[in-house]
Scaffold this motif. Structure first.
Motif, PDB file in Angstrom:
ATOM      1  N   ALA A 130     -24.639 -17.765  17.965  1.00 57.92           N
ATOM      2  CA  ALA A 130     -25.904 -17.869  17.102  1.00 57.92           C
ATOM      3  C   ALA A 130     -27.177 -16.978  17.697  1.00 57.92           C
ATOM      4  O   ALA A 130     -28.134 -16.662  16.814  1.00 57.92           O
ATOM      5  CB  ALA A 130     -26.119 -19.388  16.970  1.00 57.92           C
ATOM      6  N   ALA A 131     -26.958 -16.968  18.940  1.00 51.11           N
ATOM      7  CA  ALA A 131     -28.220 -16.327  19.613  1.00 51.11           C
ATOM      8  C   ALA A 131     -28.032 -14.828  19.610  1.00 51.11           C
ATOM      9  O   ALA A 131     -28.916 -13.899  20.102  1.00 51.11           O
ATOM     10  CB  ALA A 131     -28.413 -16.947  20.949  1.00 51.11           C
ATOM     11  N   TRP A 132     -26.846 -14.220  19.129  1.00 54.78           N
ATOM     12  CA  TRP A 132     -26.392 -12.925  19.534  1.00 54.78           C
ATOM     13  C   TRP A 132     -27.293 -11.814  18.775  1.00 54.78           C
ATOM     14  O   TRP A 132     -28.000 -12.274  17.648  1.00 54.78           O
ATOM     15  CB  TRP A 132     -24.954 -12.544  18.928  1.00 54.78           C
ATOM     16  N   SER A 133     -27.706 -10.835  19.445  1.00 52.39           N
ATOM     17  CA  SER A 133     -28.193  -9.791  18.767  1.00 52.39           C
ATOM     18  C   SER A 133     -27.839  -8.325  19.359  1.00 52.39           C
ATOM     19  O   SER A 133     -27.018  -8.382  20.394  1.00 52.39           O
ATOM     20  CB  SER A 133     -29.876  -9.710  18.916  1.00 52.39           C
ATOM     21  N   PRO A 134     -27.898  -7.239  18.727  1.00 53.92           N
ATOM     22  CA  PRO A 134     -27.064  -6.067  19.004  1.00 53.92           C
ATOM     23  C   PRO A 134     -27.617  -5.593  20.477  1.00 53.92           C
ATOM     24  O   PRO A 134     -27.004  -4.799  21.130  1.00 53.92           O
ATOM     25  CB  PRO A 134     -27.643  -4.946  18.120  1.00 53.92           C
ATOM     26  N   ASP A 135     -28.658  -5.978  20.938  1.00 55.05           N
ATOM     27  CA  ASP A 135     -29.194  -5.226  22.219  1.00 55.05           C
ATOM     28  C   ASP A 135     -29.021  -6.333  23.434  1.00 55.05           C
ATOM     29  O   ASP A 135     -29.466  -5.989  24.519  1.00 55.05           O
ATOM     30  CB  ASP A 135     -30.792  -5.144  22.191  1.00 55.05           C
ATOM     31  N   VAL A 136     -28.273  -7.387  23.226  1.00 56.35           N
ATOM     32  CA  VAL A 136     -28.023  -8.155  24.424  1.00 56.35           C
ATOM     33  C   VAL A 136     -26.536  -8.203  24.719  1.00 56.35           C
ATOM     34  O   VAL A 136     -25.711  -8.367  23.962  1.00 56.35           O
ATOM     35  CB  VAL A 136     -28.220  -9.562  23.967  1.00 56.35           C
ATOM     36  N   ARG A 137     -26.174  -8.114  26.207  1.00 55.26           N
ATOM     37  CA  ARG A 137     -24.538  -8.117  26.509  1.00 55.26           C
ATOM     38  C   ARG A 137     -24.130  -9.530  26.422  1.00 55.26           C
ATOM     39  O   ARG A 137     -24.829 -10.725  26.531  1.00 55.26           O
ATOM     40  CB  ARG A 137     -24.689  -7.936  28.062  1.00 55.26           C
ATOM     41  N   TRP A 138     -22.748  -9.666  26.017  1.00 52.03           N
ATOM     42  CA  TRP A 138     -22.175 -10.994  25.912  1.00 52.03           C
ATOM     43  C   TRP A 138     -22.034 -11.797  27.273  1.00 52.03           C
ATOM     44  O   TRP A 138     -22.259 -12.886  27.125  1.00 52.03           O
ATOM     45  CB  TRP A 138     -20.813 -10.566  25.456  1.00 52.03           C
ATOM     46  N   ALA A 139     -21.941 -11.069  28.271  1.00 50.53           N
ATOM     47  CA  ALA A 139     -21.939 -12.065  29.635  1.00 50.53           C
ATOM     48  C   ALA A 139     -23.445 -12.885  29.754  1.00 50.53           C
ATOM     49  O   ALA A 139     -23.403 -13.771  29.921  1.00 50.53           O
ATOM     50  CB  ALA A 139     -21.887 -11.015  30.826  1.00 50.53           C
ATOM     51  N   ASP A 140     -24.508 -11.938  29.307  1.00 47.52           N
ATOM     52  CA  ASP A 140     -25.805 -12.527  29.337  1.00 47.52           C
ATOM     53  C   ASP A 140     -25.833 -13.710  28.534  1.00 47.52           C
ATOM     54  O   ASP A 140     -26.553 -14.690  28.789  1.00 47.52           O
ATOM     55  CB  ASP A 140     -26.938 -11.381  29.278  1.00 47.52           C
ATOM     56  N   LEU A 141     -25.287 -13.430  27.112  1.00 47.13           N
ATOM     57  CA  LEU A 141     -25.521 -14.460  26.215  1.00 47.13           C
ATOM     58  C   LEU A 141     -24.878 -15.788  26.582  1.00 47.13           C
ATOM     59  O   LEU A 141     -25.171 -16.938  26.359  1.00 47.13           O
ATOM     60  CB  LEU A 141     -24.936 -13.979  24.790  1.00 47.13           C
ATOM     61  N   MET A 142     -23.634 -15.614  27.348  1.00 49.50           N
ATOM     62  CA  MET A 142     -22.779 -16.841  27.491  1.00 49.50           C
ATOM     63  C   MET A 142     -23.695 -17.548  28.551  1.00 49.50           C
ATOM     64  O   MET A 142     -23.640 -18.689  28.883  1.00 49.50           O
ATOM     65  CB  MET A 142     -21.593 -16.283  28.117  1.00 49.50           C
ATOM     66  N   ARG A 143     -24.354 -16.759  29.673  1.00 53.76           N
ATOM     67  CA  ARG A 143     -24.760 -17.567  30.509  1.00 53.76           C
ATOM     68  C   ARG A 143     -26.290 -18.227  30.108  1.00 53.76           C
ATOM     69  O   ARG A 143     -26.236 -19.252  30.364  1.00 53.76           O
ATOM     70  CB  ARG A 143     -25.526 -16.453  31.570  1.00 53.76           C
ATOM     71  N   GLU A 144     -26.921 -17.473  29.151  1.00 54.28           N
ATOM     72  CA  GLU A 144     -28.094 -18.211  28.833  1.00 54.28           C
ATOM     73  C   GLU A 144     -27.631 -19.354  27.655  1.00 54.28           C
ATOM     74  O   GLU A 144     -28.385 -20.373  27.438  1.00 54.28           O
ATOM     75  CB  GLU A 144     -28.663 -17.173  27.820  1.00 54.28           C
ATOM     76  N   ALA A 145     -26.597 -19.129  26.833  1.00 56.17           N
ATOM     77  CA  ALA A 145     -25.929 -20.373  26.274  1.00 56.17           C
ATOM     78  C   ALA A 145     -25.534 -21.437  26.854  1.00 56.17           C
ATOM     79  O   ALA A 145     -25.879 -22.588  26.323  1.00 56.17           O
ATOM     80  CB  ALA A 145     -24.815 -20.042  25.037  1.00 56.17           C
ATOM     81  N   THR A 146     -24.814 -21.279  28.138  1.00 52.85           N
ATOM     82  CA  THR A 146     -24.615 -22.631  28.964  1.00 52.85           C
ATOM     83  C   THR A 146     -25.783 -22.929  29.564  1.00 52.85           C
ATOM     84  O   THR A 146     -25.886 -24.453  29.510  1.00 52.85           O
ATOM     85  CB  THR A 146     -23.962 -21.983  30.141  1.00 52.85           C
ATOM     86  N   ARG A 147     -27.030 -22.393  29.827  1.00 51.39           N
ATOM     87  CA  ARG A 147     -28.125 -22.890  30.180  1.00 51.39           C
ATOM     88  C   ARG A 147     -28.887 -23.792  29.323  1.00 51.39           C
ATOM     89  O   ARG A 147     -29.200 -24.970  29.522  1.00 51.39           O
ATOM     90  CB  ARG A 147     -29.013 -21.984  30.902  1.00 51.39           C
ATOM     91  N   ARG A 148     -28.873 -23.150  27.821  1.00 51.61           N
ATOM     92  CA  ARG A 148     -29.283 -23.903  26.656  1.00 51.61           C
ATOM     93  C   ARG A 148     -28.650 -25.180  26.432  1.00 51.61           C
ATOM     94  O   ARG A 148     -28.977 -26.086  25.927  1.00 51.61           O
ATOM     95  CB  ARG A 148     -29.512 -22.980  25.524  1.00 51.61           C
ATOM     96  N   ALA A 149     -27.145 -25.175  26.440  1.00 48.78           N
ATOM     97  CA  ALA A 149     -26.347 -26.356  25.904  1.00 48.78           C
ATOM     98  C   ALA A 149     -26.623 -27.490  27.229  1.00 48.78           C
ATOM     99  O   ALA A 149     -26.943 -28.627  26.557  1.00 48.78           O
ATOM    100  CB  ALA A 149     -25.018 -25.989  26.161  1.00 48.78           C
ATOM    101  N   PHE A 150     -27.203 -27.424  28.429  1.00 50.83           N
ATOM    102  CA  PHE A 150     -27.614 -28.489  29.264  1.00 50.83           C
ATOM    103  C   PHE A 150     -28.939 -28.631  29.054  1.00 50.83           C
ATOM    104  O   PHE A 150     -29.362 -29.789  29.041  1.00 50.83           O
ATOM    105  CB  PHE A 150     -27.218 -27.978  30.541  1.00 50.83           C
ATOM    106  N   ALA A 151     -29.895 -27.789  28.783  1.00 49.47           N
ATOM    107  CA  ALA A 151     -31.263 -28.052  28.539  1.00 49.47           C
ATOM    108  C   ALA A 151     -31.488 -28.532  27.310  1.00 49.47           C
ATOM    109  O   ALA A 151     -32.533 -29.454  27.279  1.00 49.47           O
ATOM    110  CB  ALA A 151     -31.990 -26.673  28.865  1.00 49.47           C
ATOM    111  N   ASP A 152     -31.003 -28.441  26.161  1.00 54.27           N
ATOM    112  CA  ASP A 152     -31.332 -28.916  25.077  1.00 54.27           C
ATOM    113  C   ASP A 152     -29.713 -29.901  24.481  1.00 54.27           C
ATOM    114  O   ASP A 152     -29.132 -29.523  23.878  1.00 54.27           O
ATOM    115  CB  ASP A 152     -31.352 -27.841  23.816  1.00 54.27           C
ATOM    116  N   ARG A 193     -32.505 -22.275  15.444  1.00 59.14           N
ATOM    117  CA  ARG A 193     -33.783 -22.183  15.046  1.00 59.14           C
ATOM    118  C   ARG A 193     -34.451 -23.250  15.745  1.00 59.14           C
ATOM    119  O   ARG A 193     -35.602 -23.393  15.763  1.00 59.14           O
ATOM    120  CB  ARG A 193     -33.671 -22.258  13.474  1.00 59.14           C
ATOM    121  N   ARG A 194     -33.901 -24.358  15.808  1.00 60.56           N
ATOM    122  CA  ARG A 194     -34.315 -25.703  16.125  1.00 60.56           C
ATOM    123  C   ARG A 194     -35.123 -25.555  17.503  1.00 60.56           C
ATOM    124  O   ARG A 194     -36.287 -25.712  17.950  1.00 60.56           O
ATOM    125  CB  ARG A 194     -33.581 -26.757  16.299  1.00 60.56           C
TER     126      ARG A 194
END
Length: 187
Positions: free
Chosen positions: A114-136, A177-178
């Motif tokens: 859901a947070a993907w954009s063409p300018d972001v690497r997948w490894a960074d996305l997964m790291r950030e998504a893991t952080r967000r999963a626990f933060a939210d 979006r939330r």
């Protein structure tokens, strides 16, 4: 009428995601393109199938190692559940832990897509998504509930798998979006 068009886009996104994800290693690009398709519809942008496949192509670079890692993670957890539940004393508890870990991995994958954009690497996305999963945790729980609805509905009516996959993608977009809105309100 607008709600029906959103349902139609969920059906289209679900079908396209399942088709693109068939080669298995294209799971993450398929999910990312599906989420981008739903976002485009909600934002009033084009949702042509040509654009969907352009998004898949844009999401492919760097996704293969992460997709394979995610699939290996799911496979290991599934084998552990099957093996431990039947062959090891006390394996039922460990099997439950593996199921919870699998659900957590699915939440992280959806948040990354859901947070993907063409300018972001997948490894960074997964790291950030893991952080967000626990933060939210509230948003993560909403995604878990969407998985539950997907399982119940498709168990009762298997042909509804296509629109339900699209609805889970829509839930991932809504949770993203939330999170953005809550971040803006906190500032």
């Amino acid at each position: 009428m607008k709600r029906f068009t959103l349902f139609g886009e969920c059906l289209t996104a679900g079908l396209l995601v399942l088709l693109v994800a068939l080669p298995v290693v294209t799971l993450l690009p398929a999910l990312a393109a599906g989420c981008a398709h739903i976002k485009a519809h909600v934002d009033g942008e084009t949702t042509a199938m040509r654009v969907f496949f352009e998004r898949v192509r844009a999401a492919l670079p760097g996704s293969w190692p992460v997709s394979i890692g995610v699939l290996v993670g799911f496979a290991v957890l599934a084998v552990d559940v099957v093996f431990l539940r039947t062959r090891v004393a006390g394996g039922g508890f460990v099997a439950v832990v593996c199921v919870v870990a699998g659900i957590g991995l699915a939440v992280v994958v959806l948040r990354a897509a859901a947070a993907w954009s063409p300018d972001v690497r997948w490894a960074d996305l997964m790291r950030e998504a893991t952080r967000r999963a626990f933060a939210d945790l509230g948003g993560s729980l909403l995604l878990v509930m969407s998985f539950g609805v997907l399982l119940i509905v498709t168990w009762q009516l298997p042909p509804l798998l296509l629109p339900m996959v699209g609805c889970v993608l829509m839930a991932a977009v809504a949770v993203d979006r939330r999170r953005e809105r809550l971040t803006e309100e906190a500032r």
